[in-house]
Design an enzyme around this catalytic site. Structure first.
Site: not given
Ligand code: NDP
Length: 248
Positions: A16, A90, A92-93, A96, A149, A155
């Protein structure tokens, strides 16, 4: 630049936006970096793209909400690469909606992936870290876990819970050379945020004192520091990195 030569780093959700920048940063510092995926096609494409930039990142299939898959993941990494010295939780999903409309499935999905994953993954690596006398655990939370939020009870509960985990585990393992910290990003210019309509994005930016979104590389630089030798005195902390949007 931090020297992480000889260290094995597992970054969950590395394909991600933020996770990818963290993977590259730790690889640049010399660590052997591993990430996991749910979607194989996306992960292989990502791995190829990293290779063209000169980075060799290992990828394995594992859903962080499954204890069994996380157990197998770390066994495989240990057998093929080595025991994990650095863990960045890291993945996360979001799902909402206001609490009154929220289904149990939406609640559970977010809790299982964002919070249960801390148990599922950390449990597999902590014994090696404490017995080797060195380890770094970084949990990626969110500004919204600090301030709440609308539309994110699931979340924000999961993200606030991450820091509770950080503080307790940090105290349990401090004497063994293992640090545990939380990083709480504000709005970062990832695909998800850039997909928000421009006028809404502009309103978000207007609420950020530095006047812009953050970058994934800025988050990765902080994570890189927390993985370093020099960061050995930083533990149990929640590092806000949000352009001044929320000050604690
Ligand atoms: P993305 O959606 O771009 O990436 C999330 C990643 O997590 C993807 O690689 C996804 O893989 C993986 N993932 C999700 N669910 C699972 C699972 N069950 N098992 C394994 N892998 C999983 O998110 P971001 O890069 O934006 O966010 C990364 C972290 O930062 C998160 O925890 C988010 O909450 C936090 N965050 C982000 C912010 C932002 O502005 N972007 C702000 C604050 C916090 P796949 O695609 O294969 O599902």
């Amino acid at each position: 630049m931090t020297n992480l030569k000889g260290k094995v780093a597992l970054v969950t959700g590395g394909t991600g936006g933020i996770g990818a920048a963290i993977c590259l940063r730790l690889a640049e510092a010399g660590a052997k970096v591993v990430t996991n995926y749910r979607n194989e096609e996306k992960a292989r494409k990502w791995q190829e793209a990293a290779k063209t930039k000169g980075f060799d990142i290992a990828v394995y299939q594992a859903d962080v909400s499954s204890l069994e898959e996380c157990t197998d993941l770390v066994k495989q990494i240990e057998a093929e690469i080595g025991p994990v010295d650095i863990l960045v939780n890291n993945a996360g999903i979001t799902k909402d909606t206001t609490f009154r409309k929220m289904t149990k499935e939406q609640w559970d999905a977010v809790m299982n992936i964002n919070l249960d994953s801390l148990y599922n993954v950390t449990k597999q690596v902590i014994d090696h870290m404490t017995s080797s006398g060195w380890g770094r655990i970084i949990n990626i939370s969110s500004i919204n876990g600090q301030k709440g939020q609308i539309g994110q009870t699931n979340y924000t509960a999961s993200k606030a819970g991450m820091h509770g985990f950080t503080m307790s585990l940090a105290q349990e393992v401090a004497r063994k050379g293992v640090t545990v910290n939380t990083v709480s990003p504000g709005y970062i210019a990832t695909e998800m945020v850039m997909a928000v309509p421009e006028e809404i994005r502009d309103k978000i930016i207007a609420g950020i004192p530095v006047g812009r979104l953050g970058t994934s590389e800025e988050i990765a630089a902080l994570v890189g520091y927390l993985c370093s030798e020099e960061a050995g005195f930083a533990t149990g902390a929640d590092f806000s990195i949000n352009g001044g949007q929320h000050m604690m």
